[in-house]
Write a protein that holds these residues in place. Structure first.
Motif, PDB file in Angstrom:
ATOM      1  N   ALA A 232       0.870  -1.174   0.000  1.00 12.57           N
ATOM      2  CA  ALA A 232       0.000   0.000   0.000  1.00 12.57           C
ATOM      3  C   ALA A 232       0.904   1.219   0.000  1.00 12.57           C
TER       4      ALA A 232
ATOM      5  N   MET B  34      -4.387  -2.629   5.934  1.00 16.99           N
ATOM      6  CA  MET B  34      -3.825  -3.608   4.998  1.00 16.99           C
ATOM      7  C   MET B  34      -4.218  -5.042   5.373  1.00 16.99           C
TER       8      MET B  34
ATOM      9  N   TRP C 139      -3.077  -1.291  -5.795  1.00 17.05           N
ATOM     10  CA  TRP C 139      -2.519  -0.870  -4.511  1.00 17.05           C
ATOM     11  C   TRP C 139      -3.470   0.117  -3.854  1.00 17.05           C
ATOM     12  N   PRO C 140      -3.798  -0.087  -2.590  1.00 20.19           N
ATOM     13  CA  PRO C 140      -4.534   0.963  -1.905  1.00 20.19           C
ATOM     14  C   PRO C 140      -3.632   2.180  -1.699  1.00 20.19           C
TER      15      PRO C 140
END
Length: 183
Positions: free
Chosen positions: A82, A102, A135-136
């Protein structure tokens, strides 16, 4: 293009007109953004890319700089990544809020070589625009609320000038309260 009150002594140009000042994944992602015309870019000395040195050299307020860090964690043998974006006057809560977001047992900053390889960006210039799909992007609420910010451009030789609302609208972006703690 608006004038940026946080620019200090920087010469700001439209980022879409200067792909030479952007890492390749940043230029590609920027081209796909509806508000890309609102993003500015300024060339800087790559030796002054680190936040404190940059702010001192270019008379830009530290409070208007945001740092993007790549965080890694494992769950069931799988490494998850992340990006976290916090104001330069704060520190990312990696093993609290970020770890829980996450859904990993332990989170830590990704090793430099790994972060560079996965993002296609230079260390010290990693930015939330152009990160790998999926991806955050965790933005501290204070970042999302800022009308003007300076962030990396994917390379050490320039900086992007953006709004917090543009960053909050990025694909994968999540605005998170208390993502950062005061320094």
């Amino acid at each position: 293009m608006s004038s940026w009150s946080i620019a200090g002594t920087l010469t700001v140009e439209p980022a879409t007109a200067r792909p030479d000042l952007l890492a390749e994944p940043v230029a590609k992602a920027l081209a796909a953004l509806p508000d890309a015309g609102l993003v500015g870019v300024a060339a800087i000395d790559p030796e002054l890319a680190d936040t404190a040195e940059f702010c001192a050299a270019y008379s830009s307020p530290l409070s208007a700089s945001a740092n993007c860090v790549v965080v890694a964690g494992k769950r069931a043998g799988e490494t998850r990544y992340a990006a976290a974006l916090v104001l330069a006057t704060t520190r990312a809560d990696v093993n609290g809020v970020i770890r829980r977001r996450m859904d990993v047992r332990k989170a830590s900053f990704a090793p430099m070589a790994e972060a560079v390889e996965l993002t296609g960006m230079e260390y010290g210039g990693i930015t939330p625009i152009g990160l790998p799909a999926g991806w955050p992007i965790l933005l501290d609420a204070a970042v999302a609320a800022e009308p003007e910010l300076i962030v990396g451009s994917g390379i050490r030789g320039s900086k992007l000038l953006v709004t917090g609302s543009l960053l909050a609208a990025l694909p994968g972006a999540q605005v998170v309260d208390a993502l950062a703690k005061p320094v």
